[in-house]
Design an enzyme around this catalytic site. Structure first.
Site, mmCIF file in Angstrom:
data_model
loop_
_atom_site.group_PDB
_atom_site.id
_atom_site.type_symbol
_atom_site.label_atom_id
_atom_site.label_comp_id
_atom_site.label_asym_id
_atom_site.label_seq_id
_atom_site.Cartn_x
_atom_site.Cartn_y
_atom_site.Cartn_z
ATOM 1 N N HIS A 183 1.829 1.982 4.015
ATOM 2 C CA HIS A 183 0.951 3.161 4.157
ATOM 3 C C HIS A 183 1.123 3.757 5.560
ATOM 4 C CE1 HIS A 183 -2.703 5.553 4.226
ATOM 5 N NE2 HIS A 183 -3.049 5.165 3.002
ATOM 6 N N LYS A 218 1.236 9.971 -5.387
ATOM 7 C CA LYS A 218 -0.148 9.473 -5.272
ATOM 8 C C LYS A 218 -1.186 10.591 -5.469
ATOM 9 C CE LYS A 218 -3.079 7.230 -1.752
ATOM 10 N NZ LYS A 218 -3.038 6.702 -0.352
ATOM 11 N N LYS A 248 -6.004 -5.174 3.552
ATOM 12 C CA LYS A 248 -6.911 -4.039 3.303
ATOM 13 C C LYS A 248 -7.827 -4.301 2.117
ATOM 14 C CE LYS A 248 -6.340 0.635 1.515
ATOM 15 N NZ LYS A 248 -5.407 1.767 1.405
ATOM 16 N N ASP A 268 0.846 -1.197 0.000
ATOM 17 C CA ASP A 268 0.000 0.000 0.000
ATOM 18 C C ASP A 268 0.882 1.248 0.000
ATOM 19 O OD1 ASP A 268 -2.139 1.660 0.134
ATOM 20 O OD2 ASP A 268 -2.966 0.827 1.970
ATOM 21 N N ASP A 269 0.826 2.037 -1.063
ATOM 22 C CA ASP A 269 1.666 3.230 -1.235
ATOM 23 C C ASP A 269 3.140 2.872 -1.404
ATOM 24 O OD1 ASP A 269 -0.689 4.591 -0.894
ATOM 25 O OD2 ASP A 269 -0.135 5.547 1.003
ATOM 26 N N HIS A 295 -11.153 -1.952 1.308
ATOM 27 C CA HIS A 295 -11.451 -0.589 0.844
ATOM 28 C C HIS A 295 -12.360 -0.576 -0.396
ATOM 29 C CE1 HIS A 295 -9.762 3.782 0.333
ATOM 30 N NE2 HIS A 295 -10.968 3.735 0.873
ATOM 31 N N CYS A 338 -5.796 4.260 -4.245
ATOM 32 C CA CYS A 338 -5.846 2.841 -3.912
ATOM 33 C C CYS A 338 -7.130 2.116 -4.312
ATOM 34 C CB CYS A 338 -5.539 2.630 -2.450
ATOM 35 S SG CYS A 338 -6.790 3.225 -1.331
ATOM 36 N N ASP A 396 0.074 -0.235 -4.987
ATOM 37 C CA ASP A 396 -1.261 0.069 -5.516
ATOM 38 C C ASP A 396 -1.363 1.430 -6.178
ATOM 39 O OD1 ASP A 396 -0.992 1.472 -3.139
ATOM 40 O OD2 ASP A 396 -3.074 1.187 -2.537
ATOM 41 N N ASN A 397 -0.394 2.307 -5.955
ATOM 42 C CA ASN A 397 -0.378 3.641 -6.575
ATOM 43 C C ASN A 397 0.961 4.262 -6.228
ATOM 44 O OD1 ASN A 397 -2.830 3.926 -4.159
ATOM 45 N ND2 ASN A 397 -0.825 4.811 -3.765
ATOM 46 N N ARG A 448 -7.571 -1.137 -6.798
ATOM 47 C CA ARG A 448 -8.039 -2.434 -6.306
ATOM 48 C C ARG A 448 -9.293 -2.887 -7.065
ATOM 49 N NH1 ARG A 448 -5.475 -2.747 -0.925
ATOM 50 N NH2 ARG A 448 -4.038 -0.993 -1.000
#
Length: 597
Positions: free
Chosen positions: A230, A397, A138, A38-39, A140, A76, A336-337, A80
């Site tokens: 993240h 991001k 995660k 994540d990130d 989301h 994100c 994810d980004n 996803r």
């Protein structure tokens, strides 16, 4: 539009041959593990130029292939949603993030803020094809009972439904939403397990899921959707001090070192330039030592988060080797980004005197640097280190510069026939490609309908011929990719890219870049190449029409231009005043003042 979907679905059925390149072995089909950071930044792993120690992830890279032209979305949940549906965000329900749906997007199909019921998910299709389907981490993509992982195809799960939260407990960020929501196997949890720490617990749970079904004779698909790295940078104490003082030299020096390693590794070509340091970020050499040390400590924590994540990836890999499943498993690793350059806590907490500011002051009050990483602390690393994580690209991001949407990708496993440890710089790839790629691996197909509903067309292209070494890219020169989030937008076709972004990071008008010669997007060629700009604008118009893109009337960046200083160029060494050193005259010309006459 439904007629178009039917036609495209029929064509997709024709395109996938019965003897697909990696049609699964009937006796022992391949397991699939998808590890999402994540990130996670493009250059953070050692195998992509980072100084952070990531031996487990690097081992997967050395056993497989690294890809340098892989794209996600800029944030994100849109990424996803495409990962799990293979369908564009404006059709699958994440046309905007749920948290920022604009007034003119509310109630419009495709902008529900969660995965809508007009799509079918990858785990649903893999489950129907005979796979065990597991998820940890995660989600989301929705919290209602018909939106959670168990309802969207996962047989087992241990999931954080929110977009972020504490790594130690169920604490969330606002007074209106003070507790994070978790599910386990389709039930909403009232509390977390003892000794919970997100990255460790997610790994433990997944190992348990795999072991529980050993001997079933079925392969598994595991979506390992880590919360790390993240922010908040929460991590055990023993992982916090592995880089003490290493980042006091500042972000410019670390970016330069990473770029040189990328060139030496072959990740980036010789002659690649760094993107400009954003105009509102100071040259670190002008900062006082204490300020540099304090900002460097934030990057130390981030590096510790990455190394802790790598440790737990290593635990999973070791377990698979121990039970004899490693050699039968495909691993896919990416972020994810782009890295996070925005101060999320400040954005969420708001202004002094507000409800959420008070909540933050009470519940996230561990502000002493010695407590950073503990429960109740909130540390992010800011735009300066986000630019380091995205070396050599521009922005981060939330934006459609390469630093917002381009990610490092590792693929390893029995279906990869390219040389071990090789790097592919030619393949233009997209997160939506995972659906057709993995269905093909599993010997399954994307159906025309699901539960009586006609399905939207797949956006992605299968990677399997490329992974087999039979092609360099899943896309032809005519194929294009497009993005839109918060009103920021972009199109890439071949080496060329246009982007439109809000001021002040963008110009509020279309810009044109040649990514082959300028991956850092330093030279806007829109005025020099109106022919190329016109061609790509036609692709944008096609994308808008095909996917019902509705530009938001309001967006997360609508006041940013008023918050940042006026934009100025990034000219190295300017102004000379701040770089001038004490003048030292020739020693043979030194003299004492003459005495009074």
């Amino acid at each position: 539009m439904p007629g178009l979907f039917a036609l495209i679905g029929l064509l997709a059925a024709w395109i996938i041959p019965p003897d697909a390149v990696f049609a699964a072995d009937a006796d022992r089909r391949l397991n699939i593990i998808l590890i999402l950071g994540d990130d996670l930044g493009f250059s953070d792993m050692g195998s992509f130029g980072g100084e952070i120690t990531t031996p487990s992830l690097d081992a997967l890279a050395n056993d497989g292939v690294r890809f340098t032209n892989f794209y996600t979305h800029a944030t994100c949940s849109p990424t996803r949603s495409m990962l799990l549906s293979g369908v564009d965000t404006h059709l699958n329900g994440l046309g905007n993030m749920d948290e920022y749906t604009a007034p003119n997007q509310r109630g419009v199909p495709g902008y529900e803020g969660h995965l809508n019921n007009r799509i079918v998910t990858l785990p649903q299709l893999l489950r129907d094809a005979g796979y065990h389907t597991y998820m940890v981490g995660k989600w989301h993509l929705g919290k209602e009972p018909d939106q959670i992982p168990a309802a969207r195809g996962f047989e087992r799960d241990f999931s954080l439904l929110d977009g972020a939260g504490s790594y130690w407990d169920m604490k969330s960020f606002t007074a209106a939403n003070p507790r994070s929501t978790f599910t386990e196997d389709g039930r909403y949890l009232t509390k977390l397990p003892k000794d919970y720490y997100a990255t460790k617990t997610y790994t433990d749970k997944l190992i348990g899921f795999i072991d529980a079904n050993r001997g079933s004779g079925k392969p598994f698909f595991a979506y390992v959707s880590h919360q790390a790295p993240h922010d908040p940078f929460h991590l055990p104490r023993e992982w916090r001090n592995r880089h003490v003082g290493a980042y006091d030299q500042g972000w410019d020096a670390v970016r330069q070192e990473r770029l040189q390693r990328q060139i030496d590794l072959g990740i980036m070509p010789p002659g690649t330039e760094l993107a400009e340091r954003m105009w509102f970020i100071p040259d670190p050499i002008v900062l006082a030592p204490a300020s540099r040390a304090m900002l460097g400590k934030k990057m130390e924590l981030y590096a510790g988060m990455m190394e802790n994540l790598d440790h737990h990836v290593g635990r999973l890999v070791d377990h698979l080797k121990k039970i004899g499943e490693y050699d039968n498993t495909i691993f896919i690793v990416f972020g994810d980004n782009g890295a996070e350059g925005t101060d999320l806590f400040e954005m969420i907490a708001g202004s002094p005197g507000s409800r959420d500011f008070l909540f933050g002051a009470i519940n996230w009050s561990q502000t002493h640097p010695n407590a950073w990483g503990d429960p109740g602390s909130y540390v992010g690393y800011g735009p300066m280190w986000a630019q380091v994580s995205m070396t050599p690209f521009s922005q981060y991001k939330g934006w459609t510069g390469e630093g917002g949407i381009r990610n490092a990708l590792i693929v390893s496993g029995p279906n990869v026939k390219r040389p071990k440890g090789s790097i592919n710089t030619a393949g233009i790839m997209h997160v939506a490609d995972l659906m057709p790629t993995l269905l093909e691996v599993a010997g399954a197909r994307y159906p025309k309908t699901h539960e009586g509903r006609e399905l939207p067309p797949l956006l992605g292209k299968s990677w399997n011929r490329m992974l087999a070494g039979q092609a360099e890219s899943p896309r032809t020169a005519k194929d294009y990719l497009a993005w839109e989030i918060f009103g920021n937008r972009a199109v890439r076709q071949g080496d060329w890219k246009i982007r439109w972004e809000h001021k002040p990071l963008g110009k509020g008008e279309w810009e044109l870049f040649n990514l082959k010669t300028d991956p850092a997007e330093r030279q806007d060629l829109a005025a020099e190449r109106p022919d190329k700009l016109k061609t790509l604008l036609a692709r944008w118009d096609h994308y808008v029409k095909a996917n019902n893109v509705i530009l938001p009337r309001r967006n997360i960046f609508e006041t940013l231009e008023d918050q940042l200083p006026p934009r100025v160029p990034d000219d190295a060494g300017y102004p000379p005043l701040i770089y001038q050193r004490q003048f030292e005259p020739p020693k043979d010309m030194l003299a004492e003042p003459k005495p009074k006459p």
